[in-house]
Motif scaffolding. Structure first.
Motif, PDB file in Angstrom:
ATOM      1  N   MET A  77       0.703  -1.299  -0.019  1.00 47.30           N
ATOM      2  CA  MET A  77       0.241  -0.012  -0.018  1.00 47.30           C
ATOM      3  C   MET A  77       0.701   1.147   0.047  1.00 47.30           C
ATOM      4  O   MET A  77       0.216   2.266  -0.144  1.00 47.30           O
ATOM      5  N   SER A  78       2.226   1.056   0.163  1.00 51.83           N
ATOM      6  CA  SER A  78       3.030   2.350   0.332  1.00 51.83           C
ATOM      7  C   SER A  78       3.403   2.757  -1.483  1.00 51.83           C
ATOM      8  O   SER A  78       3.057   2.016  -2.115  1.00 51.83           O
ATOM      9  N   GLU A  79       3.400   4.175  -1.283  1.00 54.05           N
ATOM     10  CA  GLU A  79       3.800   4.830  -2.731  1.00 54.05           C
ATOM     11  C   GLU A  79       5.245   4.302  -2.972  1.00 54.05           C
ATOM     12  O   GLU A  79       6.079   3.895  -2.484  1.00 54.05           O
ATOM     13  N   GLY A  80       5.706   4.972  -4.168  1.00 53.78           N
ATOM     14  CA  GLY A  80       7.203   4.815  -4.435  1.00 53.78           C
ATOM     15  C   GLY A  80       7.349   4.143  -5.804  1.00 53.78           C
ATOM     16  O   GLY A  80       6.602   3.219  -6.140  1.00 53.78           O
ATOM     17  N   SER A  81       8.203   4.668  -6.581  1.00 53.81           N
ATOM     18  CA  SER A  81       8.674   4.128  -7.870  1.00 53.81           C
ATOM     19  C   SER A  81      10.102   4.079  -8.183  1.00 53.81           C
ATOM     20  O   SER A  81      10.826   4.889  -7.654  1.00 53.81           O
ATOM     21  N   PRO A  82      10.490   2.893  -8.554  1.00 51.64           N
ATOM     22  CA  PRO A  82       9.903   1.876  -9.288  1.00 51.64           C
ATOM     23  C   PRO A  82       9.367   0.969  -8.279  1.00 51.64           C
ATOM     24  O   PRO A  82       9.778   0.811  -7.129  1.00 51.64           O
ATOM     25  N   ARG A  83       8.259   0.115  -8.715  1.00 48.61           N
ATOM     26  CA  ARG A  83       7.837  -0.844  -7.664  1.00 48.61           C
ATOM     27  C   ARG A  83       8.405  -2.040  -7.599  1.00 48.61           C
ATOM     28  O   ARG A  83       9.263  -2.433  -8.318  1.00 48.61           O
ATOM     29  N   GLN A  84       8.167  -2.960  -6.572  1.00 47.23           N
ATOM     30  CA  GLN A  84       8.552  -4.270  -6.426  1.00 47.23           C
ATOM     31  C   GLN A  84      10.388  -4.386  -6.569  1.00 47.23           C
ATOM     32  O   GLN A  84      11.082  -5.270  -6.933  1.00 47.23           O
ATOM     33  N   ARG A  85      11.116  -3.134  -6.126  1.00 49.36           N
ATOM     34  CA  ARG A  85      12.365  -3.400  -6.278  1.00 49.36           C
ATOM     35  C   ARG A  85      13.080  -3.342  -4.742  1.00 49.36           C
ATOM     36  O   ARG A  85      12.514  -2.610  -4.064  1.00 49.36           O
ATOM     37  N   VAL A  86      13.723  -4.254  -4.549  1.00 46.08           N
ATOM     38  CA  VAL A  86      14.348  -4.480  -3.216  1.00 46.08           C
ATOM     39  C   VAL A  86      15.671  -3.887  -3.202  1.00 46.08           C
ATOM     40  O   VAL A  86      16.557  -4.054  -3.972  1.00 46.08           O
ATOM     41  N   ARG A  87      15.994  -2.547  -2.200  1.00 48.96           N
ATOM     42  CA  ARG A  87      17.153  -1.993  -1.881  1.00 48.96           C
ATOM     43  C   ARG A  87      17.240  -1.783  -0.400  1.00 48.96           C
ATOM     44  O   ARG A  87      16.558  -1.335   0.232  1.00 48.96           O
ATOM     45  N   VAL A  88      18.269  -2.677   0.138  1.00 49.34           N
ATOM     46  CA  VAL A  88      18.432  -2.979   1.316  1.00 49.34           C
ATOM     47  C   VAL A  88      18.503  -1.615   2.082  1.00 49.34           C
ATOM     48  O   VAL A  88      17.891  -1.262   3.076  1.00 49.34           O
ATOM     49  N   ALA A  89      19.397  -0.644   1.750  1.00 46.30           N
ATOM     50  CA  ALA A  89      19.854   0.682   2.165  1.00 46.30           C
ATOM     51  C   ALA A  89      18.480   1.514   2.326  1.00 46.30           C
ATOM     52  O   ALA A  89      18.151   2.231   3.487  1.00 46.30           O
ATOM     53  N   GLU A  90      17.475   1.508   1.398  1.00 45.42           N
ATOM     54  CA  GLU A  90      16.259   2.220   1.242  1.00 45.42           C
ATOM     55  C   GLU A  90      15.177   1.429   2.413  1.00 45.42           C
ATOM     56  O   GLU A  90      14.540   2.352   3.136  1.00 45.42           O
ATOM     57  N   GLN A  91      15.347   0.268   2.572  1.00 49.78           N
ATOM     58  CA  GLN A  91      14.286  -0.356   3.483  1.00 49.78           C
ATOM     59  C   GLN A  91      14.787  -0.013   4.827  1.00 49.78           C
ATOM     60  O   GLN A  91      13.889   0.230   5.770  1.00 49.78           O
ATOM     61  N   VAL A  92      16.190   0.020   5.008  1.00 52.26           N
ATOM     62  CA  VAL A  92      16.373   0.443   6.259  1.00 52.26           C
ATOM     63  C   VAL A  92      16.061   1.876   6.695  1.00 52.26           C
ATOM     64  O   VAL A  92      15.858   2.136   7.854  1.00 52.26           O
ATOM     65  N   GLU A  93      16.204   2.698   5.712  1.00 48.06           N
ATOM     66  CA  GLU A  93      15.763   4.169   5.817  1.00 48.06           C
ATOM     67  C   GLU A  93      14.336   4.168   6.319  1.00 48.06           C
ATOM     68  O   GLU A  93      13.805   4.902   7.158  1.00 48.06           O
ATOM     69  N   ASP A  94      13.289   3.301   5.431  1.00 46.59           N
ATOM     70  CA  ASP A  94      12.097   3.367   5.660  1.00 46.59           C
ATOM     71  C   ASP A  94      11.604   2.928   7.041  1.00 46.59           C
ATOM     72  O   ASP A  94      10.668   3.376   8.020  1.00 46.59           O
ATOM     73  N   TYR A  95      12.451   1.715   7.566  1.00 54.31           N
ATOM     74  CA  TYR A  95      12.342   1.259   8.850  1.00 54.31           C
ATOM     75  C   TYR A  95      12.543   2.449   9.965  1.00 54.31           C
ATOM     76  O   TYR A  95      11.733   2.547  11.085  1.00 54.31           O
ATOM     77  N   ARG A  96      13.649   3.148   9.795  1.00 55.23           N
ATOM     78  CA  ARG A  96      13.907   4.345  10.718  1.00 55.23           C
ATOM     79  C   ARG A  96      12.654   5.490  10.622  1.00 55.23           C
ATOM     80  O   ARG A  96      12.708   5.965  11.625  1.00 55.23           O
ATOM     81  N   ALA A  97      12.208   5.467   9.379  1.00 57.59           N
ATOM     82  CA  ALA A  97      11.159   6.524   9.398  1.00 57.59           C
ATOM     83  C   ALA A  97       9.883   6.055  10.200  1.00 57.59           C
ATOM     84  O   ALA A  97       9.421   6.781  10.763  1.00 57.59           O
ATOM     85  N   ALA A  98       9.730   4.813  10.020  1.00 57.73           N
ATOM     86  CA  ALA A  98       8.668   3.920  10.797  1.00 57.73           C
ATOM     87  C   ALA A  98       8.822   4.318  12.139  1.00 57.73           C
ATOM     88  O   ALA A  98       8.055   4.212  12.932  1.00 57.73           O
TER      89      ALA A  98
END
Length: 304
Positions: A77-98
């Motif tokens: 349900m989150s926004e963001g493009s490109p879709r369905q792309r795994v980037r570890v550094a970005e996901q850790v950033e999202d975790y810290r934002a959460a």
């Protein structure tokens, strides 16, 4: 077990709107004058918040903790493009934002965050906690913490032709991205012999048994290169937190030996389950013990 229905909310992560579900903790067993502890929860590889996380969240909320479970950018349900792309550094950033968003929830104690991760996010939580004194505890369930170890494990369980096919697809995706074209996508999970990121016997059926309506069975094929450099195990030795690592001893997807190594470095409490990677989800034999151990661990270390 009863709990309040989750609320839906959003938060910003580096300019991208991420979606989350929030459960309010029941009772006052873990509450202090500052508020209730809050668990920040996210899924593993290719997963979404509506795919198997709710039973864990409900159990934690029933024990008195708020829970904020979210989707990474480009997934669910989150926004963001490109879709369905795994980037570890970005996901850790999202975790810290959460984590920041969780600390702003009404009635919670922002100094008692709990980081909860499974599979790929079981490594993210180790990285996200480094240097944070507002993290009271960490739960890492069947974690993927070492990309090289995962590659060696994959070589044991997959035919060389299958691994070569995934590598070629990943290389094509990288080349197309460099040329300004769209990525090459492959299924997150497929049956043995088919193209996909996870193709071991039983994985297709197990993943689809927890998949929610927002889950999409696609991932950028360059994920094979992205996860190869995964080294969350290095963050474990920098932690000074209460940590619970839950290991599936017959895990064919996330190397149990690497998880044990990370647990040792983090001086973690460890629980072992004689099962495979997906056998800790609701509907499987080891969900009950895994969930109960999480509740027991957190009610003990978070007790006022």
């Amino acid at each position: 077990m009863t709990t309040t229905k989750h609320d839906e909310l959003t938060f910003d992560s580096h300019g991208t709107t991420c979606a989350a579900w929030h459960w309010t903790g029941l009772g006052s067993a873990l509450e202090t004058e500052a508020g209730r502890p809050v668990v920040v929860m996210a899924h593993g590889f290719g997963g979404t918040v509506d795919s198997g996380l709710e039973p864990f969240a409900v159990a934690l909320a029933a024990a008195g903790m708020d829970v904020l479970a979210f989707d990474y950018r480009g997934f669910g349900m989150s926004e963001g493009s490109p879709r369905q792309r795994v980037r570890v550094a970005e996901q850790v950033e999202d975790y810290r934002a959460a984590m920041r968003a969780a600390g702003r929830l009404p009635g919670v104690d922002a100094s008692r965050l709990v980081l909860w991760g499974v599979s790929l996010s079981g490594g993210h939580v180790l990285q996200a906690a480094v240097g944070r004194d507002d993290v009271a505890a960490i739960i890492s369930l069947t974690p993927l913490v070492d990309g090289l170890a995962a590659a060696r494990l994959a070589a044991q369980h997959h035919k060389p032709s299958a691994l070569l096919r995934s590598t070629v697809a990943g290389a094509r995706s990288k080349l197309q991205a460099a040329g300004g074209r769209g990525p090459v996508v492959i299924p997150v999970v497929a049956r043995p012999g088919e193209a996909g990121a996870l193709t071991l016997e039983g994985c297709y059926e197990d993943y689809l048994s927890i998949a929610g309506p927002t889950w999409v069975n696609e991932v950028d094929a360059d994920v094979s290169f992205e996860l190869g450099s995964r080294a969350a195990v290095k963050a474990a030795k920098e932690l000074d937190h209460h940590v619970l690592v839950q290991i599936a001893d017959f895990d064919r997807s996330a190397p149990p030996q690497a998880a044990a190594k990370a647990a040792f470095k983090a001086r973690a409490e460890v629980r072992h389950y004689p099962c495979d990677h997906f056998d800790v989800y609701e509907g499987k034999e080891w969900f009950g013990p895994a969930s109960a151990h999480q509740v027991s661990f957190l009610t003990r270390v978070l007790a006022p």
